[in-house]
Design a protein around this motif. Structure first.
Motif, PDB file in Angstrom:
ATOM      1  N   LEU A   1      66.098  48.593 -31.025  1.00 30.60           N
ATOM      2  CA  LEU A   1      66.754  48.270 -32.286  1.00 30.60           C
ATOM      3  C   LEU A   1      66.656  46.766 -32.506  1.00 30.60           C
ATOM      4  O   LEU A   1      66.160  46.020 -31.664  1.00 30.60           O
ATOM      5  CB  LEU A   1      68.217  48.728 -32.237  1.00 30.60           C
ATOM      6  N   GLY A   2      67.160  46.304 -33.661  1.00 27.97           N
ATOM      7  CA  GLY A   2      67.160  44.864 -33.925  1.00 27.97           C
ATOM      8  C   GLY A   2      65.815  44.372 -34.419  1.00 27.97           C
ATOM      9  O   GLY A   2      65.024  45.121 -34.996  1.00 27.97           O
ATOM     10  N   GLY A   3      65.535  43.108 -34.113  1.00 27.16           N
ATOM     11  CA  GLY A   3      64.350  42.459 -34.673  1.00 27.16           C
ATOM     12  C   GLY A   3      63.105  42.601 -33.832  1.00 27.16           C
ATOM     13  O   GLY A   3      62.445  41.597 -33.520  1.00 27.16           O
ATOM     14  N   TRP A   4      62.762  43.810 -33.444  1.00 27.12           N
ATOM     15  CA  TRP A   4      61.539  44.044 -32.681  1.00 27.12           C
ATOM     16  C   TRP A   4      60.330  43.663 -33.511  1.00 27.12           C
ATOM     17  O   TRP A   4      60.211  44.038 -34.685  1.00 27.12           O
ATOM     18  CB  TRP A   4      61.460  45.503 -32.249  1.00 27.12           C
ATOM     19  N   LYS A   5      59.402  42.903 -32.890  1.00 26.33           N
ATOM     20  CA  LYS A   5      58.241  42.390 -33.621  1.00 26.33           C
ATOM     21  C   LYS A   5      57.066  43.365 -33.638  1.00 26.33           C
ATOM     22  O   LYS A   5      56.098  43.148 -34.363  1.00 26.33           O
ATOM     23  CB  LYS A   5      57.783  41.064 -32.995  1.00 26.33           C
TER      24      LYS A   5
END
Length: 259
Positions: free
Chosen positions: A193-197
Motif C-alpha cells: 500500500l502507499g506510495g509504491w513506485k
C-alpha cells in the motif's frame, strides 16, 4: 372389305412384338433376381467393402484438478494497491495467505498495518502468533527480518522454507523493498500500500479493478469488499488451526529505524 382386312392384319402384326415383350419381361426378372441377389451378397461379404470395426478410444488417466484459491498472494513478486478499495484488497490477499497457504507460508505484517487491516490491539498476537504469521513492530523491523532470513537461506542453500509474504504500507522504503526483491528473486512476495513506485492495481469502492496486464492476470475483474470487523473474525478463524510458532525475533521494535 379387302382394305379393312389388310388394315386389321397390319395392326395384329404390330401388336405381336409388344405382346411378346410383355411375356418375356416377367420371365427375365424372375431369372435375374437370384443372380442379382447372389452378386449383392458376395459384394457385401468382400473384405474390401466390410466396414472397419469401431475401436474404442484408449483409456486415459483421470486428472484430478486441485482447488486453487480465487486470490493468489504469491502470483507476482510485488503488487502495489491504490484506490478506495486498496485496504480491503490487502485484507483479502493476507487472509488468502493464511487460510490457503498457512502451513507453507509466513505472512509478515507490521503492527501498524495489522491494526489498519484487522483492527488488532497493540499487543495482540505479539508473542504467541502461529507459525504462519509474524507481526513485527514496524516496517523497518519487518524488512530487517526478511533480509536476514533470505540471506541465511541463500548462504545455506535452503530451498524448502516457508514462502514469505510482506503486506505493508511501503512508506518511504520503496527502494529498499525493490532491492530486497531484486536480490532474492522468487524468495519473497510483497503486497504494498502507499506510495509504491512499481506497478499498481487501482481498486474502487465497489471492488472494480483497473490494473496493468501483469497484475490484471493475478486479480479478478471485481473483488468483494470486506470490513475490518469481518476481516478480524476471519483472521482468528484462520489462525485457530495453525501450528505453534517457531522461535522468531520478538515483534517489538528493538532498534532505531534505518534511514
Amino acid at each position: 372389305m379387302r382394305e379393312q382386312a389388310a388394315d386389321q392384319e397390319s395392326r395384329t402384326r404390330s401388336l405381336q412384338p409388344v405382346l411378346l415383350l410383355g411375356l418375356l419381361l416377367p420371365a427375365a426378372a424372375a431369372i435375374c433376381y437370384p443372380f442379382r441377389h447372389r452378386i449383392y451378397a458376395a459384394a457385401t461379404a468382400s473384405p474390401l467393402l466390410t466396414a472397419a470395426p469401431v475401436v474404442p478410444p484408449p483409456r486415459t488417466h483421470t486428472v484430478h484438478l486441485t482447488y486453487r484459491p480465487a486470490l493468489d498472494p504469491f502470483a507476482t513478486s510485488a503488487m502495489g494497491l491504490s484506490g478506495p478499495g486498496a485496504v480491503a484488497t490487502a485484507r483479502l490477499l493476507a487472509l488468502a495467505a493464511l487460510s490457503e497457504h498457512g502451513d507453507t507460508s509466513l505472512l509478515v505484517i507490521p503492527r501498524s498495518d495489522a491494526t489498519i487491516l484487522f483492527g488488532l490491539d497493540e499487543d495482540e498476537l505479539l508473542d504467541d502468533a502461529p507459525a504462519g504469521l509474524f507481526i513485527p513492530g514496524n516496517l523497518d523491523a519487518a524488512l530487517a527480518y526478511l533480509e536476514t532470513e533470505l540471506a541465511i537461506r541463500k548462504s545455506t542453500g535452503v530451498t524448502q522454507g516457508r514462502r514469505l509474504l510482506l503486506v505493508a504500507d511501503c512508506e518511504n522504503e520503496s527502494s529498499r523493498i525493490r532491492d530486497l526483491l531484486a536480490r532474492h528473486p522468487g524468495g519473497v512476495s510483497a503486497i504494498l500500500l502507499g506510495g509504491w513506485k512499481g506497478d499498481r492495481a487501482v481498486v474502487d469502492d465497489d471492488g472494480l479493478v483497473d490494473a496493468p496486464p501483469n497484475l490484471a492476470a493475478c486479480l479478478p475483474d471485481r473483488l468483494p469488499t470486506m470490513s475490518r470487523t469481518e476481516a478480524r473474525d476471519r483472521l482468528h478463524a484462520a489462525l485457530a488451526g495453525h501450528q505453534q510458532p517457531k522461535r522468531r525475533p520478538s515483534g517489538r521494535r528493538s532498534g532505531p529505524k534505518r534511514a
